[in-house]
Design a protein around this motif. Structure first.
Motif, mmCIF file in Angstrom:
data_model
loop_
_atom_site.group_PDB
_atom_site.id
_atom_site.type_symbol
_atom_site.label_atom_id
_atom_site.label_comp_id
_atom_site.label_asym_id
_atom_site.label_seq_id
_atom_site.Cartn_x
_atom_site.Cartn_y
_atom_site.Cartn_z
ATOM 1 N N ALA A 173 17.490 -17.553 28.519
ATOM 2 C CA ALA A 173 16.844 -16.247 28.693
ATOM 3 C C ALA A 173 15.588 -16.144 27.834
ATOM 4 C CB ALA A 173 17.828 -15.124 28.358
ATOM 5 N N LEU A 174 15.653 -16.632 26.597
ATOM 6 C CA LEU A 174 14.483 -16.611 25.717
ATOM 7 C C LEU A 174 13.330 -17.411 26.308
ATOM 8 C CD1 LEU A 174 16.139 -17.009 22.201
ATOM 9 C CD2 LEU A 174 14.817 -15.046 23.004
ATOM 10 N N VAL A 175 13.634 -18.580 26.838
ATOM 11 C CA VAL A 175 12.588 -19.420 27.436
ATOM 12 C C VAL A 175 11.940 -18.684 28.611
ATOM 13 C CG1 VAL A 175 12.172 -21.540 28.763
ATOM 14 C CG2 VAL A 175 13.476 -21.624 26.632
ATOM 15 N N HIS A 176 12.761 -18.071 29.448
ATOM 16 C CA HIS A 176 12.217 -17.347 30.602
ATOM 17 C C HIS A 176 11.404 -16.124 30.168
ATOM 18 C CE1 HIS A 176 13.956 -19.717 33.832
ATOM 19 N NE2 HIS A 176 15.027 -19.828 33.077
ATOM 20 N N LEU A 177 11.868 -15.417 29.144
ATOM 21 C CA LEU A 177 11.113 -14.265 28.627
ATOM 22 C C LEU A 177 9.779 -14.706 28.037
ATOM 23 C CD1 LEU A 177 13.955 -12.161 26.979
ATOM 24 C CD2 LEU A 177 12.542 -11.500 28.937
ATOM 25 N N PHE A 201 3.894 -15.161 28.359
ATOM 26 C CA PHE A 201 2.670 -15.961 28.381
ATOM 27 C C PHE A 201 1.921 -15.809 29.706
ATOM 28 C CE2 PHE A 201 4.189 -17.769 24.473
ATOM 29 C CZ PHE A 201 3.013 -18.038 23.788
ATOM 30 N N LYS A 202 2.612 -15.537 30.794
ATOM 31 C CA LYS A 202 1.915 -15.243 32.056
ATOM 32 C C LYS A 202 1.079 -13.975 31.901
ATOM 33 C CE LYS A 202 5.327 -17.386 35.072
ATOM 34 N NZ LYS A 202 6.446 -17.131 35.993
ATOM 35 N N VAL A 203 1.646 -12.970 31.264
ATOM 36 C CA VAL A 203 0.922 -11.712 31.064
ATOM 37 C C VAL A 203 -0.230 -11.921 30.089
ATOM 38 C CG1 VAL A 203 1.106 -9.332 30.212
ATOM 39 C CG2 VAL A 203 2.931 -10.295 31.633
ATOM 40 N N ARG A 210 -5.019 -18.858 20.684
ATOM 41 C CA ARG A 210 -5.535 -20.195 21.019
ATOM 42 C C ARG A 210 -5.810 -20.286 22.519
ATOM 43 N NH1 ARG A 210 -3.958 -25.079 22.626
ATOM 44 N NH2 ARG A 210 -1.767 -24.565 22.866
ATOM 45 N N HIS A 211 -4.891 -19.778 23.327
ATOM 46 C CA HIS A 211 -5.088 -19.767 24.785
ATOM 47 C C HIS A 211 -6.293 -18.901 25.147
ATOM 48 C CE1 HIS A 211 -0.619 -20.812 25.828
ATOM 49 N NE2 HIS A 211 -1.208 -21.727 25.095
ATOM 50 N N HIS A 212 -6.408 -17.729 24.513
ATOM 51 C CA HIS A 212 -7.523 -16.832 24.810
ATOM 52 C C HIS A 212 -8.858 -17.469 24.429
ATOM 53 C CE1 HIS A 212 -5.004 -12.859 24.912
ATOM 54 N NE2 HIS A 212 -4.565 -13.779 25.759
ATOM 55 N N GLU A 213 -8.887 -18.193 23.329
ATOM 56 C CA GLU A 213 -10.118 -18.884 22.922
ATOM 57 C C GLU A 213 -10.502 -19.942 23.956
ATOM 58 O OE1 GLU A 213 -9.641 -18.363 18.077
ATOM 59 O OE2 GLU A 213 -8.917 -20.201 19.037
#
Length: 98
Positions: free
Chosen positions: A22-26, A31-33, A88-91
């Protein structure tokens, strides 16, 4: 009886496995959002990081942790780890849009 055959231990470990899944899916959903947030920020020329929001989120998560009887230091470290990865992703997204 061994660890591999103790029914209570097996039941508890099964619950842990379910919670881990459940944690992995959450986290994947989160991260999609945040990926979309990064795209919006890049499109609008906003900075990848928002220190004021991050500070508010840490304060909010610490309070939630206290209410949930979870160590607030742990909760802060967990959120800080996630936020660092998001920034880091946003950069990277901002660089790709430049």
């Amino acid at each position: 009886m061994t660890q591999a055959t103790d029914p209570e231990l097996l039941r508890l470990r099964s619950s842990i496995d379910n919670l881990d899944a459940a944690l992995v899916h959450l986290l994947a959903e989160r991260f999609k959002v945040t990926q979309r947030v990064g795209e919006l920020k890049a499109t609008k020329g906003l900075p990848p990081a928002d220190p004021d929001r991050e500070k508010r989120q840490i304060e909010r998560l610490r309070a939630l942790a206290v209410d949930a009887q979870l160590d607030p230091e742990f909760a802060e470290k967990f959120l800080t780890f996630i936020v660092t990865e998001v920034v880091r992703h946003h950069e990277r997204i901002a660089k790709d849009h430049a």
